[in-house]
Write a protein that holds these residues in place. Structure first.
Motif, mmCIF file in Angstrom:
data_model
loop_
_atom_site.group_PDB
_atom_site.id
_atom_site.type_symbol
_atom_site.label_atom_id
_atom_site.label_comp_id
_atom_site.label_asym_id
_atom_site.label_seq_id
_atom_site.Cartn_x
_atom_site.Cartn_y
_atom_site.Cartn_z
ATOM 1 N N LEU A 1 -2.219 39.294 -20.168
ATOM 2 C CA LEU A 1 -2.230 39.072 -21.614
ATOM 3 C C LEU A 1 -2.359 37.580 -21.915
ATOM 4 O O LEU A 1 -3.156 37.179 -22.768
ATOM 5 N N GLN A 2 -1.591 36.753 -21.210
ATOM 6 C CA GLN A 2 -1.659 35.306 -21.429
ATOM 7 C C GLN A 2 -3.080 34.788 -21.197
ATOM 8 O O GLN A 2 -3.596 33.993 -21.985
ATOM 9 N N ASN A 3 -3.703 35.230 -20.123
ATOM 10 C CA ASN A 3 -5.042 34.746 -19.785
ATOM 11 C C ASN A 3 -6.098 35.234 -20.777
ATOM 12 O O ASN A 3 -6.981 34.475 -21.178
ATOM 13 N N LEU A 4 -6.012 36.486 -21.185
ATOM 14 C CA LEU A 4 -6.966 37.016 -22.160
ATOM 15 C C LEU A 4 -6.809 36.310 -23.500
ATOM 16 O O LEU A 4 -7.794 35.920 -24.128
ATOM 17 N N TYR A 5 -5.583 36.123 -23.926
ATOM 18 C CA TYR A 5 -5.333 35.442 -25.199
ATOM 19 C C TYR A 5 -5.908 34.024 -25.167
ATOM 20 O O TYR A 5 -6.559 33.583 -26.112
ATOM 21 N N PHE A 6 -5.686 33.325 -24.059
ATOM 22 C CA PHE A 6 -6.220 31.970 -23.936
ATOM 23 C C PHE A 6 -7.750 31.982 -23.946
ATOM 24 O O PHE A 6 -8.383 31.146 -24.592
ATOM 25 N N ALA A 7 -8.353 32.936 -23.258
ATOM 26 C CA ALA A 7 -9.816 33.025 -23.214
ATOM 27 C C ALA A 7 -10.401 33.290 -24.603
ATOM 28 O O ALA A 7 -11.450 32.750 -24.956
ATOM 29 N N LEU A 8 -9.719 34.094 -25.395
ATOM 30 C CA LEU A 8 -10.227 34.442 -26.724
ATOM 31 C C LEU A 8 -9.961 33.362 -27.773
ATOM 32 O O LEU A 8 -10.796 33.108 -28.633
ATOM 33 N N PHE A 9 -8.788 32.744 -27.714
ATOM 34 C CA PHE A 9 -8.367 31.862 -28.802
ATOM 35 C C PHE A 9 -8.142 30.411 -28.382
ATOM 36 O O PHE A 9 -7.748 29.594 -29.211
ATOM 37 N N THR A 10 -8.366 30.084 -27.116
ATOM 38 C CA THR A 10 -8.165 28.747 -26.542
ATOM 39 C C THR A 10 -6.810 28.138 -26.901
ATOM 40 O O THR A 10 -6.697 26.942 -27.151
ATOM 41 N N GLU A 11 -5.807 28.974 -26.926
ATOM 42 C CA GLU A 11 -4.438 28.486 -27.086
ATOM 43 C C GLU A 11 -3.512 29.383 -26.282
ATOM 44 O O GLU A 11 -3.814 30.552 -26.031
ATOM 45 N N GLY B 1 8.324 39.279 -28.099
ATOM 46 C CA GLY B 1 8.625 37.876 -27.825
ATOM 47 C C GLY B 1 7.452 36.952 -28.097
ATOM 48 O O GLY B 1 7.628 35.784 -28.437
ATOM 49 N N TYR B 2 6.248 37.466 -27.954
ATOM 50 C CA TYR B 2 5.036 36.705 -28.261
ATOM 51 C C TYR B 2 4.597 36.902 -29.713
ATOM 52 O O TYR B 2 3.472 36.589 -30.078
ATOM 53 N N SER B 3 5.474 37.448 -30.522
ATOM 54 C CA SER B 3 5.247 37.648 -31.962
ATOM 55 C C SER B 3 4.150 38.653 -32.284
ATOM 56 O O SER B 3 3.493 38.550 -33.314
ATOM 57 N N PHE B 4 3.934 39.626 -31.409
ATOM 58 C CA PHE B 4 3.056 40.737 -31.758
ATOM 59 C C PHE B 4 3.849 41.666 -32.665
ATOM 60 O O PHE B 4 5.050 41.851 -32.484
ATOM 61 N N SER B 5 3.188 42.250 -33.634
ATOM 62 C CA SER B 5 3.821 43.188 -34.558
ATOM 63 C C SER B 5 3.431 44.605 -34.176
ATOM 64 O O SER B 5 2.281 44.857 -33.806
ATOM 65 N N TYR B 6 4.377 45.511 -34.306
ATOM 66 C CA TYR B 6 4.112 46.910 -33.985
ATOM 67 C C TYR B 6 3.846 47.691 -35.258
ATOM 68 O O TYR B 6 4.592 47.588 -36.227
ATOM 69 N N SER B 7 2.766 48.462 -35.269
ATOM 70 C CA SER B 7 2.451 49.343 -36.389
ATOM 71 C C SER B 7 2.741 50.773 -35.960
ATOM 72 O O SER B 7 2.041 51.322 -35.106
ATOM 73 N N LYS C 1 -5.961 38.611 -34.887
ATOM 74 C CA LYS C 1 -7.079 39.543 -34.699
ATOM 75 C C LYS C 1 -7.002 40.313 -33.384
ATOM 76 O O LYS C 1 -7.864 41.126 -33.095
ATOM 77 N N MET C 2 -5.976 40.059 -32.599
ATOM 78 C CA MET C 2 -5.838 40.754 -31.318
ATOM 79 C C MET C 2 -5.006 42.018 -31.522
ATOM 80 O O MET C 2 -3.876 41.955 -31.977
ATOM 81 N N ILE C 3 -5.592 43.160 -31.169
ATOM 82 C CA ILE C 3 -4.917 44.450 -31.324
ATOM 83 C C ILE C 3 -4.877 45.149 -29.971
ATOM 84 O O ILE C 3 -5.892 45.235 -29.276
ATOM 85 N N LEU C 4 -3.691 45.641 -29.615
ATOM 86 C CA LEU C 4 -3.495 46.341 -28.346
ATOM 87 C C LEU C 4 -3.047 47.772 -28.612
ATOM 88 O O LEU C 4 -2.225 48.011 -29.492
ATOM 89 N N ASN C 5 -3.584 48.693 -27.840
ATOM 90 C CA ASN C 5 -3.164 50.093 -27.897
ATOM 91 C C ASN C 5 -2.319 50.389 -26.672
ATOM 92 O O ASN C 5 -2.651 49.962 -25.568
ATOM 93 N N LYS C 6 -1.250 51.151 -26.856
ATOM 94 C CA LYS C 6 -0.390 51.552 -25.742
ATOM 95 C C LYS C 6 -1.031 52.725 -25.021
ATOM 96 O O LYS C 6 -1.502 53.662 -25.649
#
Length: 180
Positions: free
Chosen positions: A102-112, A59-65, A75-80
């Motif tokens: 996740l929301q807070n970390l994303y905001f801290a890294l990318f200010t959006e 829903g947040y447009s992360f892509s799964y590899s 540039k944000m990559i998450l491991n399960k």
């Protein structure tokens, strides 16, 4: 339990810790109350964190590899991992078990802010991903069966999902419908 210091305006939480079918967005934070756009203000002890799942990541447009077994957005990559997901930056590892983390970390890294971007295709993929993850529990015992369905609860909605057997005998997700 979620503490006031862990959240910020825009975070998604369960405004009722006893009802995880409801999610709401934080609109105000006071000393002893958390206000929601979609729900009344409540005491922090009544709030619960929303578990971070592949549905939320999609829903947040992360892509799964599937090759690397990772979820990524820019540039944000998450491991399960068993307890949720892990974000790594150099030697630093940050566990992420809840959507607001996740929301807070994303905001801290990318200010959006992370925005849910659901279109019809993404919604289809989310339901398919969730259904595929539990489908093995609903396989028909009758080997002659060519299709089956089951109900799936995901992110506060209930879906009926449908599978069909292909000529090679593999089950494939074919469609879904939302149940009111």
């Amino acid at each position: 339990m979620v503490t006031i210091s862990d959240i910020r305006i825009g975070n998604i939480l369960h405004p009722d810790r006893n009802d995880h079918t409801i999610v709401a967005t934080v609109r105000a934070i006071e000393e002893n109350k958390i206000g929601f756009y979609e729900h009344a203000s409540v005491a922090p002890a009544e709030v619960a964190a929303v578990s971070l799942t592949p549905l939320w990541l999609a829903g947040y447009s992360f892509s799964y590899s599937q090759e690397q077994l990772t979820w990524s957005k820019g540039k944000m990559i998450l491991n399960k991992v068993a307890e949720g997901f892990v974000f790594s930056l150099g030697d630093h590892r940050q566990a992420l078990r809840h959507v607001h983390q996740l929301q807070n970390l994303y905001f801290a890294l990318f200010t959006e802010n992370l925005e849910v971007e659901l279109d019809q295709e993404a919604a289809y993929e989310e339901v398919e991903l969730a259904a595929d993850s539990v489908m093995v529990n609903y396989l028909p015992k009758d080997k002659q069966c060519a299709s089956f369905s089951f109900n799936l609860a995901a992110e506060g909605k209930i879906y009926q999902v449908f599978y069909k057997k292909d000529p090679q005998g593999y089950w494939n997700f074919s469609s879904y419908s939302e149940i009111n």
